[in-house]
Write an enzyme that holds these catalytic residues in place. Structure first.
Site, mmCIF file in Angstrom:
data_model
loop_
_atom_site.group_PDB
_atom_site.id
_atom_site.type_symbol
_atom_site.label_atom_id
_atom_site.label_comp_id
_atom_site.label_asym_id
_atom_site.label_seq_id
_atom_site.Cartn_x
_atom_site.Cartn_y
_atom_site.Cartn_z
ATOM 1 C CG ASP A 13 -16.474 -71.099 -23.370
ATOM 2 O OD1 ASP A 13 -15.458 -70.859 -22.629
ATOM 3 O OD2 ASP A 13 -17.566 -71.211 -22.626
ATOM 4 C CE LYS A 16 -12.290 -65.810 -25.847
ATOM 5 N NZ LYS A 16 -13.577 -66.787 -25.889
ATOM 6 N N GLY A 40 -12.250 -68.500 -19.125
ATOM 7 C CA GLY A 40 -11.330 -69.920 -18.959
ATOM 8 C C GLY A 40 -10.782 -70.169 -20.355
ATOM 9 C CD GLN A 224 -15.623 -62.452 -20.562
ATOM 10 O OE1 GLN A 224 -15.282 -61.603 -20.810
ATOM 11 N NE2 GLN A 224 -15.167 -63.512 -19.899
ATOM 12 N N GLY A 302 -17.207 -75.545 -14.967
ATOM 13 C CA GLY A 302 -17.733 -76.782 -15.195
ATOM 14 C C GLY A 302 -19.061 -77.147 -15.721
ATOM 15 N NE ARG A 303 -21.942 -71.806 -15.477
ATOM 16 C CZ ARG A 303 -22.282 -70.797 -15.614
ATOM 17 N NH1 ARG A 303 -23.591 -70.129 -15.412
ATOM 18 N NH2 ARG A 303 -21.440 -69.863 -16.098
ATOM 19 C CG ASP A 333 -12.094 -81.814 -33.970
ATOM 20 O OD1 ASP A 333 -11.861 -80.580 -34.174
ATOM 21 O OD2 ASP A 333 -12.046 -82.478 -32.963
HETATM 22 P P1 GDP Z 1 -11.902 -70.085 -24.859
HETATM 23 O O1 GDP Z 1 -12.322 -69.509 -23.778
HETATM 24 O O2 GDP Z 1 -12.192 -69.286 -26.122
HETATM 25 O O3 GDP Z 1 -10.279 -69.987 -25.031
HETATM 26 O O4 GDP Z 1 -12.217 -71.553 -25.159
HETATM 27 P P2 GDP Z 1 -12.349 -72.586 -24.009
HETATM 28 O O5 GDP Z 1 -10.883 -73.046 -23.874
HETATM 29 O O6 GDP Z 1 -13.132 -72.342 -22.799
HETATM 30 O O7 GDP Z 1 -12.807 -73.881 -24.889
HETATM 31 C C1 GDP Z 1 -12.733 -74.424 -25.962
HETATM 32 C C2 GDP Z 1 -12.372 -76.093 -25.904
HETATM 33 O O8 GDP Z 1 -12.163 -76.579 -26.871
HETATM 34 C C3 GDP Z 1 -11.152 -76.175 -25.015
HETATM 35 O O9 GDP Z 1 -11.383 -77.513 -24.232
HETATM 36 C C4 GDP Z 1 -10.076 -76.539 -25.999
HETATM 37 O O10 GDP Z 1 -8.890 -77.557 -25.772
HETATM 38 C C5 GDP Z 1 -10.885 -77.101 -27.208
HETATM 39 N N1 GDP Z 1 -10.349 -77.114 -28.363
HETATM 40 C C6 GDP Z 1 -9.944 -75.696 -29.084
HETATM 41 N N2 GDP Z 1 -9.774 -76.041 -30.421
HETATM 42 C C7 GDP Z 1 -10.392 -77.273 -30.789
HETATM 43 C C8 GDP Z 1 -10.416 -78.002 -32.053
HETATM 44 O O11 GDP Z 1 -10.007 -77.499 -33.004
HETATM 45 N N3 GDP Z 1 -10.954 -79.114 -31.725
HETATM 46 C C9 GDP Z 1 -11.398 -79.739 -30.710
HETATM 47 N N4 GDP Z 1 -11.770 -81.065 -30.689
HETATM 48 N N5 GDP Z 1 -11.059 -78.948 -29.345
HETATM 49 C C10 GDP Z 1 -10.721 -77.695 -29.459
HETATM 50 P P1 IMO Z 2 -14.267 -67.150 -22.283
HETATM 51 O O1 IMO Z 2 -13.179 -66.103 -22.266
HETATM 52 C C1 IMO Z 2 -18.344 -68.286 -21.920
HETATM 53 C C2 IMO Z 2 -20.915 -65.896 -19.365
HETATM 54 C C3 IMO Z 2 -21.376 -66.301 -17.960
HETATM 55 C C4 IMO Z 2 -22.821 -65.654 -17.897
HETATM 56 C C5 IMO Z 2 -22.420 -64.406 -18.469
HETATM 57 C C6 IMO Z 2 -22.337 -63.159 -17.203
HETATM 58 O O2 IMO Z 2 -13.687 -68.448 -21.469
HETATM 59 O O3 IMO Z 2 -14.812 -67.250 -23.406
HETATM 60 P P2 IMO Z 2 -20.006 -63.027 -15.561
HETATM 61 O O4 IMO Z 2 -19.688 -63.722 -14.616
HETATM 62 O O5 IMO Z 2 -19.275 -62.430 -16.622
HETATM 63 O O6 IMO Z 2 -20.689 -61.843 -15.040
HETATM 64 O O7 IMO Z 2 -21.392 -63.849 -16.405
HETATM 65 O O8 IMO Z 2 -21.282 -64.518 -19.180
HETATM 66 N N1 IMO Z 2 -19.589 -65.894 -19.289
HETATM 67 C C7 IMO Z 2 -18.922 -66.772 -20.463
HETATM 68 N N2 IMO Z 2 -19.477 -67.699 -20.994
HETATM 69 N N3 IMO Z 2 -17.079 -68.016 -21.632
HETATM 70 C C8 IMO Z 2 -16.666 -66.944 -21.026
HETATM 71 O O9 IMO Z 2 -15.486 -66.779 -21.228
HETATM 72 C C9 IMO Z 2 -17.721 -66.507 -20.169
HETATM 73 N N4 IMO Z 2 -17.358 -65.422 -19.276
HETATM 74 C C10 IMO Z 2 -18.641 -65.226 -18.917
HETATM 75 O O10 IMO Z 2 -21.728 -67.867 -18.004
HETATM 76 O O11 IMO Z 2 -23.826 -65.967 -18.863
HETATM 77 MG MG MG Z 3 -13.536 -70.367 -22.273
#
Ligand code: GDP
Ligand code: IMO
Ligand code: MG
Length: 432
Positions: A13, A16, A40, A224, A302-303, A333
């Protein structure tokens, strides 16, 4: 040949999705290499928010080819649903989305095992996403997995499914005490999925090989992050695949020689979803503030995400394990209101100061962070596009992280939208 690996440097998260979407404009192909719909990845376009789980984050650029590599585990129902949702929102994937025939399938019993084994683990549970990811990889390694290509051959699929159900149903009945899976029912459902995904199935390793040979630019999208990698993460609190940069090769069938750079994505602070050690975690009002300001709620489940300060020990480790050639620092930010910004520069473990990341999750659990405090900037950086316009304290923070991690910061993301970014250097420019 030009391949850039984009990899998470923390526990996922990191943003990426946003970074890959941004860079996809300059690439020809985006190949997702591991994980499944546990991921996600969020992309914000205009006022609209999209979350992709299996489909690569390059899909929002018309004409770009998107590949789901052999290292991904595919729940065909989840993939079809995602394709449908994209279609409903005007994103066409036909003719440019390809799924590896070698990718392994997630079957209903994988999901059941994931959920039931987590229950049995009690306090030692991993906190998985419950999508069946781990059990699907178990079958792959146990050589009883069923591949996407098998779906296209009804007899072969049936034979493999029947053999697996013999063992799986024993588990369901006697270990988990839940209903058995019916062969005909699963067979029919998956035959339906097979027909629907058939147009997307391809030998993606060959596709990527040809693209690279023609001089096309390929982005390798990690899901991940490094600390969730099955080998180098905080085992056993990890996911079941190779999230690190090395995975980009084995999980797509592309040679390491094709890789010309590795971009690490790092948040300006740290988050984690699920169980496991997290030295810089803040279980107080400040952690809560980061969660609210950063919208830190899982894009898949959603956790609420656990939040903490930036961990430079872990980031330096990620730089080493992945051979990072550049960093994309995101969510700067979110720190805008902080009086002081802290960076973990070492750990204290059993009276000793440690500067290298700790291999054992048990030891990491006992590590106390050693912080360096930097002045906050108390000013908005939201949406800024030039480094010089950043408040000087924010500039110092970025430069300090760069020194601590030992990798140049190439991008600084200042908001969720595509254009909310400071570009210091083009990560796609070959690093070697
Ligand atoms: P990923 O799994 O690595 O693609 O990241 P996620 O999408 O799960 O989580 C990143 C969250 O931060 C998402 O809600 C993005 O829309 C948001 N986001 C990404 N870059 C920025 C940033 O520079 N500033 C803010 N405020 N939000 C960001
Ligand atoms: P993105 O690509 C954050 C975490 C789960 C759990 C562990 C194992 O959005 O960064 P799994 O279901 O993969 O066997 O769970 O890995 N986990 C993530 N945490 N972002 C993810 O993906 C994740 N994918 C799995 O919360 O701790
Ligand atoms: Mg994610």
């Amino acid at each position: 040949m030009s391949g850039l690996v984009v990899v998470g440097t923390q526990w996922g998260d990191e943003g990426k999705g946003k970074i890959i979407d941004l860079l996809a404009e300059r690439a020809d192909v985006v190949a997702r290499y591991q994980g499944g719909h546990n991921a996600g990845h969020t992309i914000v376009l205009g006022g609209e928010r999209f979350v992709v789980h299996l489909v690569p984050s390059g899909i929002f650029h018309p004409g770009k080819v998107c590949v789901i590599g052999n290292g991904v585990v595919v729940d065909p129902a989840a993939l079809l649903e995602e394709i449908q949702l994209l279609r409903e929102r005007g994103i066409a994937v036909e003719g440019r989305l390809f799924v590896s025939n070698r990718a392994h399938l997630i079957l209903p019993y994988h999901k059941a095992i994931d959920k039931e084994s987590e229950k049995l683990r009690g306090i030692r549970r991993i906190g998985t996403t419950g999508r069946g990811i781990g059990p699907a990889y178990v079958d792959k390694m146990a050589r009883v997995g069923i591949q996407v290509g098998d779906l296209l051959d009804a007899d072969l699929f049936r034979e493999k499914l029947q053999a697996n159900l013999l063992e799986m149903n024993y588990l369901m009945e006697h270990r988990y005490e839940i209903p058995r899976f019916d062969l005909e029912e699963v067979f029919e459902t998956y035959q339906g999925h097979g027909k629907a995904i058939a147009p997307y199935v391809a030998d993606t390793a060959l596709l990527l090989h040809r693209a690279l040979k023609e001089g096309k630019r390929v982005l390798f999208e990690g899901a991940q992050g490094t600390l969730l990698d099955v080998d180098f993460g905080t085992y056993p609190y990890v996911t079941s695949s190779s999230a690190c940069a090395g995975g980009a090769c084995t999980c797509t069938g592309v040679s390491p020689l094709a890789m010309t750079g590795v971009l690490g994505v790092a948040k300006a602070y740290t988050t984690r979803v699920g169980s496991g050690p997290f030295p810089t975690e803040m279980q107080d009002a400040l952690g809560e503030l980061f969660r609210e300001r950063g919208g830190e709620y899982g894009a898949t489940t959603g956790r609420p995400r656990r939040c903490g300060w930036f961990d430079a020990v872990a980031a330096r480790y990620a730089a080493r394990i992945n051979g990072l050639t550049g960093l994309a620092l995101t969510k700067l930010d979110v720190l805008d209101t902080s009086e002081t910004v802290r960076v973990c520069v070492a750990y204290r473990l059993r009276g000793e100061t440690i500067r290298e990341f700790v291999g054992s999750a048990h030891d990491l659990e006992q590590c106390e962070p050693v912080y360096e405090d930097l002045p906050g900037w108390k000013d908005s950086t939201r949406g800024m596009e030039t480094f010089d316009r950043l408040p000087s304290a924010a500039q110092r923070f970025v430069r300090r992280l760069e020194t601590l991690v030992g990798v140049p910061v190439q991008l600084i993301s200042t908001g969720a939208k595509r254009d909310e970014v400071i570009e210091i250097a083009d990560p796609l420019k070959a690093a070697r």
